[in-house]
Design a protein around this motif. Structure first.
Motif, PDB file in Angstrom:
ATOM      1  N   GLY A 252       0.799  -1.216   0.000  1.00 31.90           N
ATOM      2  CA  GLY A 252       0.000   0.000   0.000  1.00 31.90           C
ATOM      3  C   GLY A 252       0.828   1.261   0.000  1.00 31.90           C
ATOM      4  O   GLY A 252       0.285   2.371  -0.034  1.00 31.90           O
ATOM      5  N   ASP A 253       2.151   1.113   0.018  1.00 30.37           N
ATOM      6  CA  ASP A 253       3.060   2.257   0.073  1.00 30.37           C
ATOM      7  C   ASP A 253       4.062   2.145  -1.076  1.00 30.37           C
ATOM      8  O   ASP A 253       4.795   1.152  -1.165  1.00 30.37           O
ATOM      9  CB  ASP A 253       3.779   2.286   1.418  1.00 30.37           C
ATOM     10  N   TRP A 309      -3.469  -5.508  -6.709  1.00 30.57           N
ATOM     11  CA  TRP A 309      -2.624  -4.373  -7.065  1.00 30.57           C
ATOM     12  C   TRP A 309      -3.444  -3.411  -7.929  1.00 30.57           C
ATOM     13  O   TRP A 309      -3.582  -3.628  -9.135  1.00 30.57           O
ATOM     14  CB  TRP A 309      -1.404  -4.828  -7.859  1.00 30.57           C
ATOM     15  N   PRO A 310      -3.983  -2.336  -7.371  1.00 28.17           N
ATOM     16  CA  PRO A 310      -4.640  -1.340  -8.211  1.00 28.17           C
ATOM     17  C   PRO A 310      -3.615  -0.634  -9.096  1.00 28.17           C
ATOM     18  O   PRO A 310      -2.410  -0.630  -8.794  1.00 28.17           O
ATOM     19  CB  PRO A 310      -5.269  -0.373  -7.199  1.00 28.17           C
ATOM     20  N   ALA A 311      -4.069  -0.057 -10.170  1.00 21.72           N
ATOM     21  CA  ALA A 311      -3.161   0.517 -11.164  1.00 21.72           C
ATOM     22  C   ALA A 311      -2.195   1.533 -10.568  1.00 21.72           C
ATOM     23  O   ALA A 311      -1.008   1.569 -10.922  1.00 21.72           O
ATOM     24  CB  ALA A 311      -3.980   1.155 -12.286  1.00 21.72           C
ATOM     25  N   GLU A 312      -2.671   2.359  -9.643  1.00 21.31           N
ATOM     26  CA  GLU A 312      -1.790   3.403  -9.105  1.00 21.31           C
ATOM     27  C   GLU A 312      -0.622   2.841  -8.306  1.00 21.31           C
ATOM     28  O   GLU A 312       0.428   3.486  -8.189  1.00 21.31           O
ATOM     29  CB  GLU A 312      -2.584   4.393  -8.251  1.00 21.31           C
ATOM     30  N   ARG A 313      -0.769   1.644  -7.743  1.00 19.33           N
ATOM     31  CA  ARG A 313       0.341   0.989  -7.040  1.00 19.33           C
ATOM     32  C   ARG A 313       1.164   0.143  -8.008  1.00 19.33           C
ATOM     33  O   ARG A 313       2.385  -0.006  -7.848  1.00 19.33           O
ATOM     34  CB  ARG A 313      -0.200   0.071  -5.928  1.00 19.33           C
ATOM     35  N   LEU A 314       0.499  -0.448  -9.005  1.00 18.50           N
ATOM     36  CA  LEU A 314       1.152  -1.405  -9.896  1.00 18.50           C
ATOM     37  C   LEU A 314       2.102  -0.731 -10.884  1.00 18.50           C
ATOM     38  O   LEU A 314       3.237  -1.192 -11.081  1.00 18.50           O
ATOM     39  CB  LEU A 314       0.087  -2.194 -10.661  1.00 18.50           C
ATOM     40  N   ASP A 343      -1.686  -3.380 -19.475  1.00 16.16           N
ATOM     41  CA  ASP A 343      -1.623  -1.914 -19.360  1.00 16.16           C
ATOM     42  C   ASP A 343      -0.332  -1.498 -18.659  1.00 16.16           C
ATOM     43  O   ASP A 343       0.329  -0.530 -19.066  1.00 16.16           O
ATOM     44  CB  ASP A 343      -2.823  -1.385 -18.569  1.00 16.16           C
ATOM     45  N   ALA A 344       0.033  -2.232 -17.603  1.00 13.06           N
ATOM     46  CA  ALA A 344       1.238  -1.896 -16.845  1.00 13.06           C
ATOM     47  C   ALA A 344       2.491  -2.119 -17.687  1.00 13.06           C
ATOM     48  O   ALA A 344       3.442  -1.326 -17.636  1.00 13.06           O
ATOM     49  CB  ALA A 344       1.296  -2.730 -15.561  1.00 13.06           C
ATOM     50  N   ILE A 345       2.510  -3.206 -18.461  1.00  7.34           N
ATOM     51  CA  ILE A 345       3.670  -3.465 -19.320  1.00  7.34           C
ATOM     52  C   ILE A 345       3.786  -2.399 -20.402  1.00  7.34           C
ATOM     53  O   ILE A 345       4.884  -1.896 -20.692  1.00  7.34           O
ATOM     54  CB  ILE A 345       3.576  -4.875 -19.916  1.00  7.34           C
TER      55      ILE A 345
END
Length: 529
Positions: A252-253, A309-314, A343-345
């Motif tokens: 979460g951090d 893992w939500p997008a903002e953390r991932l 999306d993350a890649i």
């Protein structure tokens, strides 16, 4: 060096030539693959007696310590009912050293799919009991275990997990996703001795060699696994070729998450005996059986699950790992999760620019249409497990989906047709580790767990030669080793398995009865029966 000729075989090369009748090994590599009459002179000759030879299997997604531990626990995968589970627990309690551990139970064996501590208490009330689900994403415990873990009505649910509770808020005995990791598994790790972990490594190495597996990728690696495998390597007891992905937990951090990536990068750059750390592993969602996989549309009961893992953390973690040159493995079972993974890649590629990369998505049990094409375009490996499609455990999976999405379950051929690299593995101990049983499900879509159960979606079955290639050649390529091992070819590592029956010419069921009579790694026989 000593040259060895293996003659009079039916050798599946996994290469363009496909078949040969002899090989010559010089040291640890093949120097001849083809007809015996053209083979160079050898110091030693071994007659294969017409037996089939396959390239050594690489289990490209497994959990080594967990599998070794599971081999010493109460097996529950084939327990069809709560009564049978209770019978086995009661039978095992007398030999349990103060705690009873089991593994592999299925949700559809439990009334209404809702296990409770009281069900275990009925037969084992006097010691802690920990039962890992077949998917290893949930843990079912009894009241004594809840007390041992200190879980009460006031214990909060962790990020990405849930403690099952009754109408009054009291824990009922089920720990889902990260709740299992943070409570049951953390306690297990803290209470397991190095000697017990060493025994687990010995069990898993022996089991894999007997199955014709010559390489493996641990997909949730940590300091405990690193130490245990390092000790085995120092003792000279680790002939398997082992690589690993360091497990990254969502705290979460962002700073804490990125610190984990930096730690993984340090391990990847270090020279560790017996193990090569390739990259990181992120679990984006849960499983369909437990309705914890992140889906694009709700489950049959109207619920859905958010990504762990939500997008903002991932996105920051994936971009940082990509920049460090780490291979990223993303557990994504539901279609919402695999879309998020891609999306993350894509974000990492945009941030870091063009470079050599071969990232992976693990499982892909249900993915949105056109996912395979998108993965092929991005050079992302589809890491899939045929044994997860075993029809003996499919009914509960399909019931949770509850609509026509089940018709595209485990759609291996979509990835072939799209041109994505498809690597087969087992995800042991969530499924049987035996390579030949894995090939049986891949080539029939019938059951290796319960022979006789009718095939489900046989149109997705693959010919045996292609299935074997995905579990040998492509599995090695998925970890960056495709240019020197995974096939039987001149200049390649001399890793192979010899079978006592020919599954190519016989009924596919031969894969369930055939045995590996010899396993060779780097030219050395490491298993023989």
């Amino acid at each position: 060096m000593t040259r060895t000729l293996y003659r009079h075989g039916r050798i599946f090369t996994g290469d363009e030539s496909r078949w040969a009748d002899s090989v010559v090994i010089d040291g640890d590599v093949f120097v001849h693959v083809g007809a015996e009459e053209s083979a160079p002179t050898a110091d030693t000759v071994i007659d294969l007696g017409g037996r089939v030879v396959l390239p050594g299997f690489t289990d490209a997604h497994t959990h080594l310590l967990m599998m070794g531990e599971a081999l010493g626990q109460v097996g529950l995968t084939d327990a069809p009912s709560l009564e049978e589970i209770q019978y086995r627990l009661n039978a095992a309690r007398g030999t349990a050293p103060g705690v009873l551990r089991g593994r592999g139970w299925l949700f559809d064996a439990i009334p209404y799919g809702e296990p409770t501590a009281a069900m275990i208490d009925a037969v084992v009330p006097d010691m802690p009991v920990y039962l890992d689900a077949n998917d290893y994403h949930s843990c079912w415990v009894n009241t004594a275990a809840l007390i041992e873990l200190g879980i009460t009505r006031d214990t909060p649910d962790p990020i990405g997990g849930r403690i099952a509770r009754d109408a009054d808020g009291e824990p009922t005995g089920m720990l889902y996703e990260t709740a299992a990791q943070l409570h049951a598994w953390a306690h297990r790790d803290a209470s397991t001795t190095d000697a017990q972990r060493d025994a687990a490594v010995e069990r898993v190495v022996s089991a894999y060699l007997a199955a014709g597996v010559t390489g493996a990728v641990d997909m949730a690696f940590d300091e405990l696994g690193l130490a245990a495998l390092g000790r085995a390597s120092e003792r000279g007891e680790l002939p398997l070729r082992i690589a690993a992905h360091w497990f990254i937990a969502n705290t979460g951090d962002d700073a804490s998450n990125l610190a984990q990536v930096a730690q993984a990068a340090e391990h990847a750059s270090a020279s560790t005996a017996g193990v090569q750390v390739l990259g990181i592993k992120l679990v984006l969602d849960g499983t369909i059986d437990a309705c914890t996989a992140a889906m694009g549309a709700p489950y049959a009961d109207g619920t859905n699950a958010e990504p762990i893992w939500p997008a903002e953390r991932l996105l920051p973690v994936v971009a940082a790992a990509d920049a460090a040159g780490l291979q990223i493995a993303l557990h994504a079972i539901g279609d919402a999760a695999s879309t998020l993974a891609l999306d993350a890649i894509e974000h990492a590629i945009a941030v870091n620019g063009e470079q050599r990369r071969r990232h992976r998505i693990e499982h892909l049990e249900y993915a949105a249409p056109a996912t395979a094409e998108r993965m092929a375009r991005l050079g992302v490996t589809a890491s899939m497990q045929p044994v997860h499609a075993d029809p003996a455990i499919f009914a509960n999976w399909a019931a949770q989906i509850g609509d026509d999405r089940a018709d595209r379950a485990f759609a291996w051929s979509e990835y072939e047709q799209a041109g994505a690299l498809l690597a087969f593995s087992t995800d042991a101990p969530t499924a049987p580790h035996e390579a030949l049983a894995n090939m049986y499900v891949a080539t029939t879509r019938a059951s290796a767990l319960t022979p006789g159960v009718a095939a489900v979606h046989p149109e997705q079955a693959l010919p045996l030669d292609r299935a074997v290639a995905h579990a040998t050649r492509d599995a090695a390529a998925s970890m960056g080793d495709g240019d020197w091992r995974g096939r039987i070819a001149v200049g390649y590592a001399a890793d192979f398995a010899v079978l006592d029956a020919d599954p190519f010419d016989a009924d596919p069921a031969t894969l369930l009865t055939a045995r590996v009579v010899r396993t060779v790694i780097a030219g050395r026989t490491v298993h023989e029966s």
